[in-house]
Design a protein around this motif. Structure first.
Motif, PDB file in Angstrom:
ATOM      1  N   GLN A 252       1.048  -1.607   0.123  1.00  0.00           N
ATOM      2  CA  GLN A 252      -0.177   0.184  -0.112  1.00  0.00           C
ATOM      3  C   GLN A 252       0.998   1.319   0.039  1.00  0.00           C
ATOM      4  OE1 GLN A 252      -0.848  -1.391   3.508  1.00  0.00           O
ATOM      5  NE2 GLN A 252       1.064  -0.219   3.831  1.00  0.00           N
ATOM      6  N   GLY A 253       0.013   2.410  -0.182  1.00  0.00           N
ATOM      7  CA  GLY A 253       1.268   3.805  -0.452  1.00  0.00           C
ATOM      8  C   GLY A 253       1.009   3.892   1.444  1.00  0.00           C
ATOM      9  N   LEU A 254      -0.232   4.612   2.222  1.00  0.00           N
ATOM     10  CA  LEU A 254       0.198   5.392   3.461  1.00  0.00           C
ATOM     11  C   LEU A 254      -1.187   4.229   4.092  1.00  0.00           C
ATOM     12  CD1 LEU A 254       0.792   9.314   2.704  1.00  0.00           C
ATOM     13  CD2 LEU A 254       2.367   7.097   3.355  1.00  0.00           C
ATOM     14  N   LEU A 255      -0.233   4.190   5.392  1.00  0.00           N
ATOM     15  CA  LEU A 255      -1.687   3.249   6.285  1.00  0.00           C
ATOM     16  C   LEU A 255      -1.583   4.542   7.752  1.00  0.00           C
ATOM     17  CD1 LEU A 255      -2.756   0.987   7.207  1.00  0.00           C
ATOM     18  CD2 LEU A 255      -0.615   0.261   8.782  1.00  0.00           C
ATOM     19  N   PHE A 256      -2.919   4.396   7.161  1.00  0.00           N
ATOM     20  CA  PHE A 256      -2.828   5.665   9.172  1.00  0.00           C
ATOM     21  C   PHE A 256      -4.360   4.921   9.554  1.00  0.00           C
ATOM     22  CE2 PHE A 256      -2.598   8.168   5.326  1.00  0.00           C
ATOM     23  CZ  PHE A 256      -1.995   9.545   6.153  1.00  0.00           C
ATOM     24  N   VAL A 257      -4.222   5.163  11.101  1.00  0.00           N
ATOM     25  CA  VAL A 257      -5.289   3.603  12.699  1.00  0.00           C
ATOM     26  C   VAL A 257      -5.358   4.408  12.955  1.00  0.00           C
ATOM     27  CG1 VAL A 257      -4.774   1.653  13.455  1.00  0.00           C
ATOM     28  CG2 VAL A 257      -3.440   1.755  11.450  1.00  0.00           C
ATOM     29  N   SER A 258      -6.350   4.446  13.341  1.00  0.00           N
ATOM     30  CA  SER A 258      -6.681   5.366  14.466  1.00  0.00           C
ATOM     31  C   SER A 258      -7.040   5.045  15.871  1.00  0.00           C
ATOM     32  CB  SER A 258      -8.540   5.756  14.534  1.00  0.00           C
ATOM     33  OG  SER A 258      -9.008   6.427  13.600  1.00  0.00           O
ATOM     34  N   SER A 259      -6.362   5.583  16.970  1.00  0.00           N
ATOM     35  CA  SER A 259      -6.261   5.377  18.466  1.00  0.00           C
ATOM     36  C   SER A 259      -7.764   4.265  19.173  1.00  0.00           C
ATOM     37  CB  SER A 259      -5.703   5.940  18.653  1.00  0.00           C
ATOM     38  OG  SER A 259      -6.924   6.916  19.407  1.00  0.00           O
ATOM     39  N   TRP A 260      -8.089   3.754  19.962  1.00  0.00           N
ATOM     40  CA  TRP A 260      -9.822   3.953  20.147  1.00  0.00           C
ATOM     41  C   TRP A 260      -9.831   5.165  20.941  1.00  0.00           C
ATOM     42  CZ3 TRP A 260     -11.413  -0.664  20.375  1.00  0.00           C
ATOM     43  CH2 TRP A 260     -10.440  -1.807  19.996  1.00  0.00           C
ATOM     44  N   GLN A 261      -9.341   6.153  20.565  1.00  0.00           N
ATOM     45  CA  GLN A 261     -10.008   7.610  20.936  1.00  0.00           C
ATOM     46  C   GLN A 261     -10.198   8.269  19.761  1.00  0.00           C
ATOM     47  OE1 GLN A 261      -7.514  10.582  22.789  1.00  0.00           O
ATOM     48  NE2 GLN A 261      -8.952  12.302  22.465  1.00  0.00           N
ATOM     49  N   GLY A 262      -9.638   7.932  18.972  1.00  0.00           N
ATOM     50  CA  GLY A 262      -9.895   7.742  17.340  1.00  0.00           C
ATOM     51  C   GLY A 262     -11.307   7.513  17.206  1.00  0.00           C
ATOM     52  N   VAL A 263     -11.464   5.873  17.508  1.00  0.00           N
ATOM     53  CA  VAL A 263     -12.680   5.312  17.055  1.00  0.00           C
ATOM     54  C   VAL A 263     -13.872   6.404  17.230  1.00  0.00           C
ATOM     55  CG1 VAL A 263     -13.150   2.963  17.239  1.00  0.00           C
ATOM     56  CG2 VAL A 263     -11.087   3.345  16.291  1.00  0.00           C
TER      57      VAL A 263
ATOM     58  N   ASN B  36      -7.212   3.077   7.407  1.00  0.00           N
ATOM     59  CA  ASN B  36      -6.818   3.940   5.983  1.00  0.00           C
ATOM     60  C   ASN B  36      -5.511   3.453   5.235  1.00  0.00           C
ATOM     61  OD1 ASN B  36      -8.798   7.330   6.414  1.00  0.00           O
ATOM     62  ND2 ASN B  36      -9.739   5.072   6.279  1.00  0.00           N
ATOM     63  N   THR B  37      -6.005   3.176   3.780  1.00  0.00           N
ATOM     64  CA  THR B  37      -4.760   2.826   3.237  1.00  0.00           C
ATOM     65  C   THR B  37      -4.833   3.584   2.097  1.00  0.00           C
ATOM     66  OG1 THR B  37      -5.808   0.646   2.323  1.00  0.00           O
ATOM     67  CG2 THR B  37      -3.859   1.126   3.792  1.00  0.00           C
ATOM     68  N   LEU B  38      -3.991   4.838   2.076  1.00  0.00           N
ATOM     69  CA  LEU B  38      -4.595   5.152   0.530  1.00  0.00           C
ATOM     70  C   LEU B  38      -3.129   4.927  -0.260  1.00  0.00           C
ATOM     71  CD1 LEU B  38      -4.298   9.146   2.392  1.00  0.00           C
ATOM     72  CD2 LEU B  38      -6.039   6.991   1.450  1.00  0.00           C
ATOM     73  N   LYS B  39      -3.415   5.258  -1.390  1.00  0.00           N
ATOM     74  CA  LYS B  39      -2.567   5.041  -3.169  1.00  0.00           C
ATOM     75  C   LYS B  39      -2.322   6.112  -3.140  1.00  0.00           C
ATOM     76  CE  LYS B  39      -5.192   2.011  -4.207  1.00  0.00           C
ATOM     77  NZ  LYS B  39      -6.194   0.866  -5.300  1.00  0.00           N
ATOM     78  N   PRO B  40      -0.917   6.659  -3.415  1.00  0.00           N
ATOM     79  CA  PRO B  40      -1.211   7.980  -4.831  1.00  0.00           C
ATOM     80  C   PRO B  40      -1.677   8.039  -5.910  1.00  0.00           C
ATOM     81  CG  PRO B  40       1.376   6.364  -4.367  1.00  0.00           C
ATOM     82  CD  PRO B  40       0.115   5.747  -3.460  1.00  0.00           C
ATOM     83  N   ILE B  41      -2.018   8.756  -6.688  1.00  0.00           N
ATOM     84  CA  ILE B  41      -2.502   8.428  -7.865  1.00  0.00           C
ATOM     85  C   ILE B  41      -1.006   8.569  -8.950  1.00  0.00           C
ATOM     86  CG2 ILE B  41      -4.416   9.521  -9.466  1.00  0.00           C
ATOM     87  CD1 ILE B  41      -6.166   9.689  -6.659  1.00  0.00           C
ATOM     88  N   ARG B  42      -1.149   8.137  -9.931  1.00  0.00           N
ATOM     89  CA  ARG B  42      -0.227   8.458 -10.806  1.00  0.00           C
ATOM     90  C   ARG B  42      -0.316   7.977 -12.242  1.00  0.00           C
ATOM     91  NH1 ARG B  42       3.629   7.487  -7.173  1.00  0.00           N
ATOM     92  NH2 ARG B  42       3.983   6.162  -5.928  1.00  0.00           N
ATOM     93  N   ALA B  43       0.440   9.558 -13.157  1.00  0.00           N
ATOM     94  CA  ALA B  43      -0.596   9.704 -14.503  1.00  0.00           C
ATOM     95  C   ALA B  43       0.271   8.111 -15.224  1.00  0.00           C
ATOM     96  CB  ALA B  43       0.798  10.493 -14.510  1.00  0.00           C
TER      97      ALA B  43
END
Length: 244
Positions: A195-206, A237-244
């Motif tokens: 994957q590109g970027l990984l974002f994970v929430s804490s319990w507080q974030g959830v 969330n996993t984010l992928k870069p959008i490339r040309a």
């Protein structure tokens, strides 16, 4: 004794999870450090249903919602709900734009005009000095045509090299249905798969994301409750870069 061991294991797992989340959040924050990040969504509630782990990580978040969600003639109510949700997620009212364009109607069967969306994105980039744009990928989580139209518009800007110099574009990775309701259990899979970027929430974030979902009272039906409890997108969330 068995109860004690079970509780001890649960505590260790929770501590390990929180430690891992802290590491991931520090990495993600470093990547978007000092960046103005624009989230482009299709409907009110997209921001918390799908993008909250990323929104809660970045420091300077802006949101452009391309419709008021007026499919059932509840547009005005949903505008208010969206603003309330964004406040919970840390996005101030002045950083939220809700677009009212007759060519961008809330309709699961409607494909939106990519040129109109592209023009809106470029205007917001210029107005807020945006460095990063985040939206859906080519499946749009659920295959919703409004969602996929936003991706196509942003990808068009990338492929035609119309984004200002230095502006990065990312899309939220759609995952298979069998992973969609695994909540934190999807974390090992998300870490192991490319994957590109990984974002994970804490319990507080959830909890914060769930609270933001509760702001969208007009949309509450029984399956939304299940979504809030079990959806992986509320946590990861996993984010992928959008490339040309």
């Amino acid at each position: 004794m068995a109860v004690f061991i079970t509780c001890l294991v649960a505590i260790v797992v929770l501590i390990a999870y929180q430690a891992f989340v802290l590491i991931v959040k520090n990495y993600s924050r470093h990547h978007f450090k000092r960046e103005n990040v624009l989230f482009v969504t299709a409907h009110p509630d997209d921001e918390c249903m799908f993008f909250s782990p990323t929104i809660l990580t970045v420091d300077k978040a802006f949101l452009t919602c391309l419709s008021s969600g007026n499919y059932y003639n509840l547009g005005e109510e949903r505008r208010k709900e969206l603003l309330a949700s964004c406040r919970i997620l840390g996005i101030s009212d002045q950083n939220v734009a809700i677009i009212d364009n007759s060519h961008l109607k809330d309709d699961p069967n409607a494909t939106w005009d990519e040129d109109i969306i592209s023009a809106i994105i470029l205007a917001k980039i210029q107005k807020h000095r945006i460095n990063v744009v985040v939206t859906f990928d080519d499946y749009g989580v659920s295959g919703h045509k409004n969602h996929t139209s936003v991706y196509k518009a942003l990808r068009q800007l990338v492929t035609k090299k119309q984004l200002p110099t230095g502006v990065q574009a990312y899309c939220l990775e759609s995952i298979p249905l069998w992973r969609k309701y695994l909540l934190q259990l999807d974390l090992p899979i998300s870490c192991l798969l490319p994957q590109g970027l990984l974002f994970v929430s804490s319990w507080q974030g959830v909890w914060q994301a769930q609270k933001a979902m509760y702001a969208h009272w007009s949309q509450f039906v029984w399956f939304r409750v299940l979504y809030i409890i079990f959806s992986r997108y509320m946590v990861i969330n996993t984010l992928k870069p959008i490339r040309a």
